[in-house]
Design an enzyme around this catalytic site. Structure first.
Site, short mmCIF file in Angstrom:
data_model
loop_
_atom_site.label_atom_id
_atom_site.label_comp_id
_atom_site.label_asym_id
_atom_site.label_seq_id
_atom_site.Cartn_x
_atom_site.Cartn_y
_atom_site.Cartn_z
N ALA A 130 -8.29 -25.32 26.50
CA ALA A 130 -8.58 -26.56 25.78
C ALA A 130 -8.77 -26.28 24.29
CB ALA A 130 -9.83 -27.21 26.33
N SER A 135 -13.16 -29.24 25.40
CA SER A 135 -13.40 -28.34 26.52
C SER A 135 -14.65 -28.72 27.30
CB SER A 135 -13.55 -26.90 26.02
OG SER A 135 -13.96 -26.04 27.07
N ASP A 144 -16.83 -20.80 35.21
CA ASP A 144 -15.74 -20.09 35.88
C ASP A 144 -16.37 -19.02 36.76
OD1 ASP A 144 -13.94 -21.59 34.39
OD2 ASP A 144 -13.72 -20.06 32.84
N GLU A 193 -6.74 -24.43 38.49
CA GLU A 193 -7.77 -23.43 38.24
C GLU A 193 -8.81 -23.49 39.36
OE1 GLU A 193 -9.55 -23.67 34.38
OE2 GLU A 193 -7.67 -23.32 33.32
N TRP A 195 -11.00 -21.51 40.12
CA TRP A 195 -12.25 -20.87 39.72
C TRP A 195 -13.13 -21.75 38.83
CZ3 TRP A 195 -7.40 -19.60 37.84
CH2 TRP A 195 -7.16 -19.92 36.50
N HIS A 196 -12.60 -22.86 38.32
CA HIS A 196 -13.30 -23.68 37.33
C HIS A 196 -14.10 -24.77 38.04
CE1 HIS A 196 -13.63 -25.65 33.25
NE2 HIS A 196 -13.92 -26.67 34.05
#
Length: 264
Positions: A130, A135, A144, A193, A195-196
């Site tokens: 981002a 972000s 994360d 993603e 993991w986010h």
């Protein structure tokens, strides 16, 4: 909502975080379903942030930040406590998770984006990172996570690991969602993603899951778009024209309906 099978043990892991946060003013937990103003307030758990919805102000800094899940990474206190519980819940199920990243300041996010842009070009960088001021990490509500062993760190293959599947299945139990799911790239603007994690609070996260929305953008849009106004009721005694009423028109002028025959 799924039951918190590990809440008793996980609470012990969060004791240090709770002690740090005990004196902090509590942020009101959002009700299920975001209000339009909440999705624009950076201090709200429900705020929507993306390239089309930047932070206001762009250099926003959360009022309170505290270490998350035994790491040096910072989060808003409520999110930090929830993440500690999630990490402990994963541990009790045999998955060792670590926090790879959490809060990033405007300046830090600018550095991250510039490094990706220099390596891949801005067009591709904007799909995996981002721009500053857009972000979720700047909110202090995103983290994360990854495997303690480092396998698949910040890579999509994390979603295929046993720990990644556990996170996908149980994040909502702790008030988190997978913010950038697979198949929703057009809506979120970012690649998958697994993991986010994004903290919404337990009520909103459960409502999001129950809604079946493919992305948080879709969820917010469905709940903040005004309902269409109902058509006015005919006045008592009114005699509306029947559908087959003949409306005269002058030669050379277009008929007010499509009179041509149709074959289906």
């Amino acid at each position: 909502m799924k039951p918190h099978r590990h809440r008793g043990a996980a609470a012990l892991a969060a004791t240090a975080v709770l002690a740090l946060c005990a004196a902090l003013p509590a942020q009101a937990a959002p009700s299920a379903g975001p209000e339009a103003d909440a999705t624009r307030d950076p201090a709200s758990f429900e705020v929507l942030v993306n390239a089309e919805n930047p932070l206001d102000p762009l250099d926003y800094v959360p009022a309170q930040l505290t270490p998350a899940a035994g790491s040096q990474n910072l989060m808003v206190p409520e999110a930090a406590i929830a993440l500690a519980l999630l990490v402990e819940g994963a541990r009790l199920d045999g998955h060792a998770l670590v926090v790879e990243s959490a809060y990033r300041s405007y300046e830090r996010q600018a550095q991250v984006f510039r490094s990706y842009a220099a390596r891949y070009g801005e067009a591709y960088a904007s799909k995996i990172s981002a721009r500053p001021g857009t972000s979720e990490h700047q909110l202090g509500l995103a983290a994360d996570v990854g495997l303690a062993g480092g396998q698949c760190s910040l890579h999509r293959c994390f979603g295929d690991t046993a720990a990644g599947r556990w996170v996908a299945a149980h994040a909502v139990d702790y008030g988190f969602i997978i913010r950038y799911p697979e198949g929703a790239e057009d809506a979120t603007g970012y690649a998958y993603e697994p993991w986010h994690l994004r903290f919404l609070g337990e009520g909103a996260a459960a409502d999001f899951e129950a809604s079946g929305a493919a992305s948080y953008e879709e969820y917010v849009a469905a709940r903040t778009t005004p309902e269409p106004a109902p058509e006015p009721e005919p006045e008592p005694g009114a005699d509306p024209a029947p559908r087959n009423s003949i409306v005269p028109f002058l030669p050379g002028h277009t008929a007010p309906w499509d009179w041509r025959p149709r074959w289906h």
